[in-house]
Design an enzyme around this catalytic site. Structure first.
Site, PDB file in Angstrom:
ATOM      1  N   VAL A 107       5.466  -0.478   2.539  1.00  0.00           N
ATOM      2  CA  VAL A 107       4.349  -0.614   3.479  1.00  0.00           C
ATOM      3  C   VAL A 107       3.294  -1.550   2.873  1.00  0.00           C
ATOM      4  CG1 VAL A 107       2.643   0.640   4.855  1.00  0.00           C
ATOM      5  CG2 VAL A 107       4.824   1.723   4.328  1.00  0.00           C
ATOM      6  N   ASP A 160       9.628  16.195   9.515  1.00  0.00           N
ATOM      7  CA  ASP A 160       9.420  15.719   8.146  1.00  0.00           C
ATOM      8  C   ASP A 160       7.940  15.827   7.783  1.00  0.00           C
ATOM      9  OD1 ASP A 160      10.180  14.811   5.675  1.00  0.00           O
ATOM     10  OD2 ASP A 160      10.284  12.697   6.231  1.00  0.00           O
ATOM     11  N   GLY A 177       8.145   4.156   0.667  1.00  0.00           N
ATOM     12  CA  GLY A 177       8.858   5.358   1.103  1.00  0.00           C
ATOM     13  C   GLY A 177      10.318   5.190   0.751  1.00  0.00           C
ATOM     14  N   ASN A 178      11.097   6.161   1.099  1.00  0.00           N
ATOM     15  CA  ASN A 178      12.530   6.059   0.831  1.00  0.00           C
ATOM     16  C   ASN A 178      13.177   4.978   1.675  1.00  0.00           C
ATOM     17  OD1 ASN A 178      12.873   8.228  -1.094  1.00  0.00           O
ATOM     18  ND2 ASN A 178      12.303   9.587   0.582  1.00  0.00           N
ATOM     19  N   PHE A 179      12.608   4.733   2.837  1.00  0.00           N
ATOM     20  CA  PHE A 179      13.250   3.804   3.765  1.00  0.00           C
ATOM     21  C   PHE A 179      12.416   2.577   4.086  1.00  0.00           C
ATOM     22  CE2 PHE A 179      14.457   8.213   4.849  1.00  0.00           C
ATOM     23  CZ  PHE A 179      15.743   8.166   4.350  1.00  0.00           C
ATOM     24  N   SER A 180      11.267   2.456   3.440  1.00  0.00           N
ATOM     25  CA  SER A 180      10.429   1.300   3.771  1.00  0.00           C
ATOM     26  C   SER A 180       9.424   0.993   2.671  1.00  0.00           C
ATOM     27  CB  SER A 180       9.659   1.588   5.062  1.00  0.00           C
ATOM     28  OG  SER A 180       8.817   2.686   4.851  1.00  0.00           O
ATOM     29  N   ILE A 185       0.806  -1.225   0.000  1.00  0.00           N
ATOM     30  CA  ILE A 185       0.000   0.000   0.000  1.00  0.00           C
ATOM     31  C   ILE A 185       0.839   1.275   0.000  1.00  0.00           C
ATOM     32  CG2 ILE A 185      -2.100  -0.937   1.036  1.00  0.00           C
ATOM     33  CD1 ILE A 185      -1.047   0.057   3.758  1.00  0.00           C
ATOM     34  N   GLY A 186       2.124   1.147   0.137  1.00  0.00           N
ATOM     35  CA  GLY A 186       2.913   2.377   0.149  1.00  0.00           C
ATOM     36  C   GLY A 186       4.378   2.074  -0.050  1.00  0.00           C
ATOM     37  N   LYS A 189       4.921  -1.665   8.138  1.00  0.00           N
ATOM     38  CA  LYS A 189       6.030  -0.918   7.528  1.00  0.00           C
ATOM     39  C   LYS A 189       7.286  -1.774   7.614  1.00  0.00           C
ATOM     40  CE  LYS A 189       8.336   3.551   8.095  1.00  0.00           C
ATOM     41  NZ  LYS A 189       8.150   4.960   8.403  1.00  0.00           N
TER      42      LYS A 189
HETATM   43  N1  LIG Z   1      -0.493   3.252   8.346  1.00  0.00           N
HETATM   44  C1  LIG Z   1      -0.574   3.410   7.036  1.00  0.00           C
HETATM   45  N2  LIG Z   1      -1.753   3.254   6.386  1.00  0.00           N
HETATM   46  C2  LIG Z   1      -1.824   3.443   5.051  1.00  0.00           C
HETATM   47  N3  LIG Z   1      -0.785   3.796   4.266  1.00  0.00           N
HETATM   48  C3  LIG Z   1       0.416   3.968   4.854  1.00  0.00           C
HETATM   49  C4  LIG Z   1       0.587   3.781   6.259  1.00  0.00           C
HETATM   50  N4  LIG Z   1       1.867   4.041   6.560  1.00  0.00           N
HETATM   51  C5  LIG Z   1       2.468   4.377   5.416  1.00  0.00           C
HETATM   52  N5  LIG Z   1       1.615   4.337   4.379  1.00  0.00           N
HETATM   53  C6  LIG Z   1       1.927   4.651   2.977  1.00  0.00           C
HETATM   54  O1  LIG Z   1       3.283   4.338   2.753  1.00  0.00           O
HETATM   55  C7  LIG Z   1       4.028   5.518   2.395  1.00  0.00           C
HETATM   56  C8  LIG Z   1       5.425   5.428   2.986  1.00  0.00           C
HETATM   57  O2  LIG Z   1       5.340   5.363   4.401  1.00  0.00           O
HETATM   58  P1  LIG Z   1       6.351   6.139   5.334  1.00  0.00           P
HETATM   59  O3  LIG Z   1       6.308   7.599   4.978  1.00  0.00           O
HETATM   60  O4  LIG Z   1       6.064   5.812   6.748  1.00  0.00           O
HETATM   61  O5  LIG Z   1       7.704   5.474   4.846  1.00  0.00           O
HETATM   62  P2  LIG Z   1       9.180   6.048   4.853  1.00  0.00           P
HETATM   63  O6  LIG Z   1      10.061   5.051   4.195  1.00  0.00           O
HETATM   64  O7  LIG Z   1       9.529   6.444   6.249  1.00  0.00           O
HETATM   65  O8  LIG Z   1       8.960   7.323   3.942  1.00  0.00           O
HETATM   66  P3  LIG Z   1       9.899   8.570   3.673  1.00  0.00           P
HETATM   67  O9  LIG Z   1      10.336   8.381   2.277  1.00  0.00           O
HETATM   68  O10 LIG Z   1       8.984   9.764   3.825  1.00  0.00           O
HETATM   69  O11 LIG Z   1      10.966   8.524   4.704  1.00  0.00           O
HETATM   70  C9  LIG Z   1       3.178   6.685   2.911  1.00  0.00           C
HETATM   71  O12 LIG Z   1       3.401   7.873   2.168  1.00  0.00           O
HETATM   72  C10 LIG Z   1       1.769   6.150   2.725  1.00  0.00           C
HETATM   73  O13 LIG Z   1       1.342   6.331   1.392  1.00  0.00           O
END
Ligand SMILES: Nc1ncnc2c1ncn2[C@@H]1O[C@H](COP(=O)(O)OP(=O)(O)OP(=O)(O)O)[C@@H](O)[C@H]1O
Length: 515
Positions: free
Chosen positions: A205, A348, A200-203, A197-198, A224
């Protein structure tokens, strides 16, 4: 490539992160280092340093590239050119997002086209995909990774395969995850993976649901899964200084996020429900204290699930009714007020980190029956990887954040009040919601190649160069908030002032979930 294709192409780019010049220990006091910083010559940023540049021109630019092995089109090299391999999902499907009846929260669909809008939400010809500037937008930072990229070639090279996600070692493979509840670690939850569902740069999801559908303590959850930098793969020697340095930074980032989430409790902030490995919660050194001969342990955080996706996706549809925009912003203010009152800075804040609890269609239905909307929160703030606990008078020195949202003082490299940098970012978010574009993007009227287009986002931020377009003639009280946030730090609204503004304050009493 048509404008629309360029637009969809851009959607696949996660927002870039700024460099982090340093990444202190969890709980370490940055102002100890401030003394040193002040004592030496404070870094001065001249406008020229940013001219025509991008974030890689900032002092100590760092790179960390999103490149999930599961995402077919995430390599900038592959997807930058016409004919590059695309995913199973046709980009035309993105149109579904505009249909309120569509299964818009089929998250795997959204993922492919998740757009990093570099300029206005609307597509325009300046979004040519293979330009140096669009590529540089893909550069993200790993806290503290000290590496400078100068040429486009280096950017391209550095962005290939730089992260990996370890296979889950939890018992019961085939997408079944065992996780331990944060509030009661004796309780093990078995969860089944449904879809991604998602990203990010570090994960990455994923959406999970309980294997046992009679399980009542959780329903659908977001998991995540941390992506480790390629520098930490088995092929690198765990004894090398480089490995140890990267490991230590990743470890601090992880423990910081987890520690913050465990200690936070607010309806408008994401909840960490469980984790696959309690060492990440109980140890300050969850990685370096282990034998890593067989690789790094997976870190899978089970969080509350927000079915409405992130605010970036919602805002990109340009269908936000005014009441909903105001409600979302108000809840976001409540979340930040809670954090700042508890001396935590997020650092952030951006549209992508504001999650929406329900799909738009559900929200509109809830609005019809006013009572039900008032009793439920609809926003959850996420991504605490850069957050920090501060002392009341403490200034931060770590230069971090995401490009479009970063405050001028962070850009300047001087010690900054993290709370005021958060309210700057809140100003960017509110502007973006009201104007349907980011405040420091080139003006839509700017002629490509002319000065306004050429100058960088950083340049415009450092000059406070933004203006009203759509709302030029409006007298909305929201405009006062934006103007007072996107302002010099000594005149900027703090969170209390934003909270007291009628745009926010008048609707707080109607929110039953916080009464
Ligand atoms: N609890 C959640 N429910 C639904 N979607 C989520 C959830 N957590 C994260 N996502 C989706 O996943 C994406 C990435 O999550 P998150 O920002 O926590 O990851 P990150 O790797 O820390 O990102 P960044 O690149 O900002 O550091 C979010 O922008 C969102 O679209």
């Amino acid at each position: 490539m048509s404008d629309r294709d360029a637009y969809l192409y851009q959607k696949s780019i996660p927002a870039p992160k700024l460099a982090q010049a340093e990444f202190p220990e969890v709980g370490a006091k940055e102002n100890t280092e401030n003394g040193k910083l002040f004592a030496s010559t404070p870094p001065k940023l001249t406008i020229q340093q940013f001219m025509g540049g991008d974030m890689s021109m900032l002092p100590t630019p760092l790179v960390y590239t999103p490149s999930s092995p599961n995402m077919a089109t995430r390599s900038p090299v592959e997807s930058s050119f016409p004919g590059a391999p695309t995913s199973a999902r046709s980009k035309k499907d993105y149109g579904m997002l505009n249909s309120p009846t569509a299964e818009m929260f089929n998250r795997s669909h959204i993922l492919e086209d998740k757009q990093r809008i570099l300029s206005e939400y609307a597509p325009h010809s300046a979004l040519a995909p293979a330009t140096a500037s669009s590529l540089s937008q893909r550069i993200a930072s790993l806290p503290g990774e000290d590496r400078k990229l100068d040429t486009l070639e280096e950017v391209l090279e550095s962005t290939a395969n730089e992260t990996y996600t370890p296979e889950s070692l939890s018992p019961g493979t085939d997408g079944v995850l065992t996780a331990y509840a944060i509030k009661d670690s004796s309780k093990a939850l078995k969860l089944r993976k449904m879809e991604q569902i998602g990203v990010g740069n570090f994960s990455d999801v994923y959406l999970y649901e309980p294997v046992d559908l009679n399980e009542t303590s959780v329903s659908k959850v977001a998991v995540k899964c941390v992506k480790y930098p390629e520098a930490l793969t088995l092929s690198s020697s765990p004894k090398s200084p480089r490995y140890r340095e990267v490991l230590s930074r990743v470890e601090r980032s992880l423990t910081r996020e987890i520690e913050a989430l465990v200690g936070i409790s607010h309806p408008c902030i994401i909840e960490l429900l469980a984790i696959n490995d309690l060492t990440f919660v109980n140890s300050k050194r969850p990685l370096s204290s282990r034998d890593l001969t067989h690789g790094l342990p997976p870190c899978e955080m089970v969080m509350s699930y927000c079915a409405g996706g992130d605010l970036f996706e919602l805002a990109s549809q340009n269908v936000l009714p005014k009441w909903l925009l105001r409600r979302i912003f108000t809840e976001l203010v409540l979340a930040i007020k809670y954090l700042h009152e508890n001396l935590i800075v997020h650092r952030d804040l951006k549209l992508e980190n504001v999650l929406i609890k329900y799909p738009l269609e559900t929200l509109l239905e809830m609005h019809e029956s006013e009572k039900s909307l008032a009793s439920h929160h609809i926003v959850e703030l996420a991504d605490f990887g850069l957050c920090r606990r501060i002392e009341p008078e403490e200034m931060c020195t770590t230069r971090c954040g995401s490009e479009d949202y970063v405050s001028p003082e962070i850009l300047m490299g001087v010690p900054y009040d993290g709370r005021l940098s958060d309210t700057w970012a809140l100003g960017v978010i509110l502007y973006a919601l009201l104007e349907e574009r980011l405040p420091f993007d080139p003006l839509p009227t700017a002629v490509p190649g002319k000065r306004q287009r050429r100058s960088s986002v950083a340049h415009r931020i450092s000059r406070f160069e933004w203006r009203w377009l759509k709302l030029a003639d409006s007298d909305s009280p929201a405009k006062q908030i934006v103007a007072s946030c996107l302002n010099r730090k000594n005149q900027r609204f703090d969170i209390q002032k934003i909270y007291e503004n009628p745009y926010v304050h008048e609707i707080v009493p109607t929110l039953k979930f916080i009464q």
